[in-house]
Design a protein around this motif. Structure first.
Motif, PDB file in Angstrom:
ATOM      1  N   GLN A 245      45.453  36.295  31.582  1.00 11.16           N
ATOM      2  CA  GLN A 245      45.155  35.897  30.205  1.00 11.16           C
ATOM      3  C   GLN A 245      44.560  36.758  29.461  1.00 11.16           C
ATOM      4  O   GLN A 245      43.888  37.800  29.896  1.00 11.16           O
ATOM      5  CB  GLN A 245      44.166  34.483  30.300  1.00 11.16           C
ATOM      6  CG  GLN A 245      44.293  33.471  31.336  1.00 11.16           C
ATOM      7  CD  GLN A 245      43.207  32.397  31.483  1.00 11.16           C
ATOM      8  OE1 GLN A 245      42.907  31.609  30.641  1.00 11.16           O
ATOM      9  NE2 GLN A 245      42.537  32.728  32.544  1.00 11.16           N
ATOM     10  N   PHE A 246      44.908  36.339  28.079  1.00  7.20           N
ATOM     11  CA  PHE A 246      44.453  37.665  27.295  1.00  7.20           C
ATOM     12  C   PHE A 246      43.546  36.863  25.877  1.00  7.20           C
ATOM     13  O   PHE A 246      43.656  36.036  25.385  1.00  7.20           O
ATOM     14  CB  PHE A 246      45.730  37.929  26.258  1.00  7.20           C
ATOM     15  CG  PHE A 246      46.797  38.786  27.381  1.00  7.20           C
ATOM     16  CD1 PHE A 246      47.431  38.275  28.159  1.00  7.20           C
ATOM     17  CD2 PHE A 246      46.425  40.335  27.265  1.00  7.20           C
ATOM     18  CE1 PHE A 246      48.188  39.035  29.236  1.00  7.20           C
ATOM     19  CE2 PHE A 246      47.199  41.103  28.043  1.00  7.20           C
ATOM     20  CZ  PHE A 246      48.101  40.507  29.076  1.00  7.20           C
TER      21      PHE A 246
ATOM     22  N   ARG B 271      52.373  29.695  35.409  1.00  7.63           N
ATOM     23  CA  ARG B 271      51.905  30.662  36.200  1.00  7.63           C
ATOM     24  C   ARG B 271      50.437  30.620  35.691  1.00  7.63           C
ATOM     25  O   ARG B 271      49.449  31.152  36.562  1.00  7.63           O
ATOM     26  CB  ARG B 271      52.448  31.957  36.077  1.00  7.63           C
ATOM     27  CG  ARG B 271      52.025  33.033  37.079  1.00  7.63           C
ATOM     28  CD  ARG B 271      53.182  34.090  37.196  1.00  7.63           C
ATOM     29  NE  ARG B 271      53.219  34.580  35.749  1.00  7.63           N
ATOM     30  CZ  ARG B 271      54.376  34.834  35.015  1.00  7.63           C
ATOM     31  NH1 ARG B 271      55.732  34.577  35.704  1.00  7.63           N
ATOM     32  NH2 ARG B 271      54.295  35.544  34.149  1.00  7.63           N
ATOM     33  N   THR B 272      50.190  30.733  34.399  1.00 10.78           N
ATOM     34  CA  THR B 272      48.710  30.933  33.877  1.00 10.78           C
ATOM     35  C   THR B 272      48.202  29.904  33.537  1.00 10.78           C
ATOM     36  O   THR B 272      46.846  29.775  33.378  1.00 10.78           O
ATOM     37  CB  THR B 272      48.822  31.948  32.680  1.00 10.78           C
ATOM     38  OG1 THR B 272      49.559  31.261  31.605  1.00 10.78           O
ATOM     39  CG2 THR B 272      49.662  33.269  32.847  1.00 10.78           C
TER      40      THR B 272
ATOM     41  N   SER C  68      42.851  35.580  39.526  1.00 15.50           N
ATOM     42  CA  SER C  68      42.834  35.241  38.212  1.00 15.50           C
ATOM     43  C   SER C  68      42.444  36.716  37.533  1.00 15.50           C
ATOM     44  O   SER C  68      41.372  37.338  37.790  1.00 15.50           O
ATOM     45  CB  SER C  68      41.833  34.442  37.994  1.00 15.50           C
ATOM     46  OG  SER C  68      41.893  33.292  38.475  1.00 15.50           O
ATOM     47  N   ILE C  69      43.267  36.983  36.272  1.00 15.95           N
ATOM     48  CA  ILE C  69      42.780  38.375  35.521  1.00 15.95           C
ATOM     49  C   ILE C  69      42.711  37.691  34.034  1.00 15.95           C
ATOM     50  O   ILE C  69      43.550  37.070  33.364  1.00 15.95           O
ATOM     51  CB  ILE C  69      43.792  39.356  35.696  1.00 15.95           C
ATOM     52  CG1 ILE C  69      44.136  39.696  37.021  1.00 15.95           C
ATOM     53  CG2 ILE C  69      43.696  40.475  34.761  1.00 15.95           C
ATOM     54  CD1 ILE C  69      45.239  40.650  37.394  1.00 15.95           C
ATOM     55  N   VAL C  70      41.538  38.157  33.655  1.00 13.43           N
ATOM     56  CA  VAL C  70      41.489  38.049  32.218  1.00 13.43           C
ATOM     57  C   VAL C  70      41.276  39.565  31.357  1.00 13.43           C
ATOM     58  O   VAL C  70      40.385  40.399  31.868  1.00 13.43           O
ATOM     59  CB  VAL C  70      39.965  37.303  31.832  1.00 13.43           C
ATOM     60  CG1 VAL C  70      39.668  37.395  30.242  1.00 13.43           C
ATOM     61  CG2 VAL C  70      39.862  35.966  32.499  1.00 13.43           C
TER      62      VAL C  70
ATOM     63  N   HIS D 185      36.774  29.741  27.584  1.00 11.25           N
ATOM     64  CA  HIS D 185      37.853  29.160  28.245  1.00 11.25           C
ATOM     65  C   HIS D 185      38.575  30.168  29.470  1.00 11.25           C
ATOM     66  O   HIS D 185      38.816  29.546  30.597  1.00 11.25           O
ATOM     67  CB  HIS D 185      38.789  28.469  27.423  1.00 11.25           C
ATOM     68  CG  HIS D 185      38.405  27.633  26.450  1.00 11.25           C
ATOM     69  ND1 HIS D 185      39.157  27.002  25.767  1.00 11.25           N
ATOM     70  CD2 HIS D 185      37.330  27.147  26.199  1.00 11.25           C
ATOM     71  CE1 HIS D 185      38.539  26.009  24.739  1.00 11.25           C
ATOM     72  NE2 HIS D 185      37.234  26.070  25.367  1.00 11.25           N
ATOM     73  N   ALA D 186      38.791  31.327  29.070  1.00 12.82           N
ATOM     74  CA  ALA D 186      39.666  32.077  30.022  1.00 12.82           C
ATOM     75  C   ALA D 186      38.582  32.447  31.125  1.00 12.82           C
ATOM     76  O   ALA D 186      39.190  32.484  32.295  1.00 12.82           O
ATOM     77  CB  ALA D 186      39.816  33.455  29.377  1.00 12.82           C
TER      78      ALA D 186
END
Lengths: 273, 429
Positions: free
Chosen positions: A96-97, A149-150, A71-73, A111-112
């Motif tokens: 996620q951005f 995917r996200t 997971s990448i934020v 949330h992210a």
């Protein structure tokens, strides 16, 4: 969950406050340290400020993601030096951005972080559906692939069609022609990708998960879990299936003409309805 | 796109900096409109934005709208494919929202509302419901500040709908809070109270991280209704549930200080405000705290603190709204000290600033203040007219506990900031 962050001190403090008792947060100051964390055996979430990345660092993160999805934020300002690495990460990872200064920055970051999607599940699901997705119009395919995917994206069929730049009826016909279920099922599946990790690998209360993810209630969340996985959220937490099994079950319910269970009706399930 | 507000800003520009800002802003919005209509190639976007960015760098004094406009120019090249099909557009929408907000807070509210409205419409058409909701939320606030109640109500309502569709609970609840504030400002206290009670229940259930905003709105209702002890209790509850960070705590501390002033406990108010004015990370919050210190000193007829606050504010960067309030509070203070000529001059400045920028609420307050000053002049007042407001000497136990807690929070925040400033608490390894 473990969080490793390559961000400024102020942003790190914000992450620590949000994560609170639901995980551990450690800050790193170099891309190398971040990559070591990504390659470690521990499952975790990466938080990164793209203004602290150069092109080589961005490509190294992408390569590490391909080897072992995480997971990448991306927690970013809207600035010239941030957008190029952000676009690279958007196109080649399941990042996620969250943008600095947006009115919903705090809740979006919450949330992210707390609903960080299971990257392996998203990547595997997208790969499994790829033979069907390639039959879709280009923009619709990109939007759906990103969404699955996200776990983030349009929350209604109309919004999905608008994002994809097509009329709603055209989208419905294209999905059916490609052998995919309706947009309602696809959106519901994407939302489950989003909450799957929080359900099986965290101690977040189910009611909180449901509220954060936009379900009308915890009952709606359980209904979706039962529809797609055959079990309630509590059961999934006690006996989490493997990613492969989860992907198989999701794929079965997202493709037309496969085995039909007795409970294929899924509510839109959003708090707005 | 309606370019009239931009053209009006350009025609009203008198300095080179103002002309550059208006010109670059207009050209940027026209470029954006062309991109949305797909009438311009990607290479031309890059070339044009670089040229506009270079021109913007030529202004002598950088203002927040300049910074926000610069961000728009940096985001625009990522709009055309294949650079950023979804991410780039979302970034452009958010950059436009910040630009519109900065314009509204500075000198050009009409232009700001136009940018926000344009961003909201385009984001909704593109399916970016999150950005559309955020744009409408801020536009609703801007319209309310200009006393355009009906338009504000509708804007907030649409923000709520869009946020619900996008799953943005925070934006949806903030839109409902905005509608509650509309009711409050129109004098419907019972309606606002009932409305915000329902919003609080929803926030507790679906978005507890912004419960503090609802509690502060409820506190304002009670404060305007004269229920100061209840207002303080609600604001203290907001402080307790907000993030234990400077960004989380300061809004509640500022409101608590205001309520303690009305409650007759100026020492607590001053303690909280001084801490906020010293260590708040955002300049806008520091200025707001200094504003309240000025107000407090005017109400208390405390000349040394009044002069110190006025001096501090004279060197701060202020929005138009804040500048109008400063003049109003200066008028109130000078009237309290019997310096009616200075009071009249300050009141006229407040009226002029508020009138030029359609700050109707402040205009109403300034007109009332001018009437008080004129009455004092007709009465031939030449000395101090207002005794300092009496402070409460005894407090109910609950208020005593809250007052002590507020002071402790303010002091601990100062101490925590001092530690963080040395890097000890940064957390980085």
């Amino acid at each position: 969950m473990n969080y490793v962050a390559l961000v400024s001190a102020t942003a790190l403090q914000r992450v620590q406050v949000i994560v609170g008792p639901h995980g551990s947060v450690s800050g790193v100051s170099t891309v190398d340290a971040l990559l070591r964390a990504m390659r470690s055996a521990d499952d975790g979430c990466i938080v990164v400020d793209p203004t602290m990345l150069d092109r080589a660092g961005t490509e190294a993160i992408v390569a590490a993601f391909r080897d072992m999805p995480r997971s990448i934020v991306v927690y970013a300002p809207i600035a010239r030096e941030a957008l190029e690495p952000s676009v690279t990460l958007a196109q080649q990872t399941a990042a996620q951005f969250v943008f600095h200064g947006a009115p919903n920055e705090r809740s979006a970051l919450g949330h992210a972080l707390l609903l960080a999607p299971d990257a392996a599940l998203g990547v595997a699901l997208t790969a499994a559906l790829d033979p069907l997705l390639v039959q879709l119009p280009h923009q619709l395919r990109l939007t759906l692939a990103s969404m699955l995917r996200t776990g983030t994206g349009p929350a209604t069929g109309e919004a999905l069609a608008a994002h994809a730049g097509v009329a709603r009826r055209s989208m419905d016909r294209a999905l059916a022609a490609a052998g995919l279920e309706s947009s309602r099922f696809l959106i519901a599946a994407a939302r489950l990708v989003r909450v799957y990790r929080a359900i099986v690998a965290s101690r977040l209360p189910f009611r909180q998960i449901a509220a954060m993810a936009g379900y009308a209630s915890q009952r709606t969340l359980d209904h979706h879990c039962t529809t797609f996985f055959g079990h309630s959220s509590a059961r999934l937490r006690r006996h989490p299936p493997s990613v492969a099994v989860a992907v198989q079950k999701l794929t079965e319910h997202l493709t037309l003409g496969t085995a039909v269970t007795s409970d294929r009706h899924v509510h839109s399930g959003s708090a707005a309805s | 796109m309606n370019v009239v507000p931009f053209l009006e800003a350009l025609s009203a520009a008198t300095t080179d900096d103002e002309i550059i800002r208006a010109r670059v802003g207009l050209a940027t919005m026209q470029l954006y409109a062309s991109m949305v209509a797909q009438d311009v190639a990607a290479e031309q976007v890059v070339t044009t934005t670089e040229r506009l960015h270079a021109e913007l760098q030529g202004v002598g004094r950088i203002t927040p709208p300049d910074v926000a406009l610069g961000r728009v120019l940096e985001a625009l090249p990522y709009w055309p494919p294949p650079a950023g099909p979804v991410l780039g557009r979302h970034a452009v929408h958010l950059a436009l929202i910040r630009y519109g907000e900065a314009l509204f807070k500075a000198l050009e509210p009409a232009t700001g509302i136009e940018v926000l409205t344009r961003a909201a419409i385009d984001a909704e058409l593109a399916g970016d419901l999150s950005a559309a909701a955020q744009a409408r939320l801020i536009a609703g606030f801007a319209l309310r500040a200009r006393a355009q109640w009906d338009a504000s109500w509708e804007m907030y309502g649409r923000a709520h709908e869009l946020a619900g569709e996008a799953g943005e609970h925070e934006i949806a609840i903030r839109a409902r809070i905005g509608q509650g504030n509309n009711m409050l400002l129109r004098g419907d206290l019972p309606g606002a109270r009932t409305h915000l009670r329902a919003v609080a229940m929803r926030a507790r259930r679906s978005c507890p991280e912004i419960l503090w905003r609802v509690l502060l709105a409820q506190a304002n209702v009670e404060s305007l209704g004269g229920n100061f002890d209840l207002a303080i209790a609600l604001a203290y509850r907001a402080l307790s549930v907000s993030d234990p960070t400077p960004e989380g705590q300061y809004p509640a501390l500022v409101d608590l200080a205001h309520f303690f002033t009305d409650y007759g406990v100026p020492d607590v108010a001053r303690e909280a405000l001084t801490a906020v004015a010293t260590i708040a990370p955002e300049a806008n919050i520091r200025v707001q705290a200094q504003l309240n210190l000025l107000y407090l000193a005017a109400q208390q007829a405390d000349r040394p603190r009044f002069d110190a606050a006025a001096e501090s504010l004279a060197h701060s960067r202020k929005t138009v709204h804040q500048q109008a309030l400063i003049e109003l509070f200066l008028a109130q203070g000078y009237r309290a000290f019997g310096e009616l000529a200075e009071a009249r001059a300050a009141c006229e400045r407040a009226l002029r600033t508020a009138g030029e920028n359609a700050l109707h609420q402040i205009s109403f307050q300034a007109e009332e203040e001018c009437q008080r000053i004129d009455s004092a002049i007709r009465a031939g007042v030449t000395a101090r007219t207002t005794a300092p407001a009496e402070a409460r000497t005894t407090l109910p136990p609950r208020m005593r506990r809250i007052a002590a807690a507020v002071v402790a929070t303010a002091r601990s925040a100062v101490a925590a900031d001092a530690v963080a400033g040395t890097g000890v608490g940064s957390g980085a390894v």
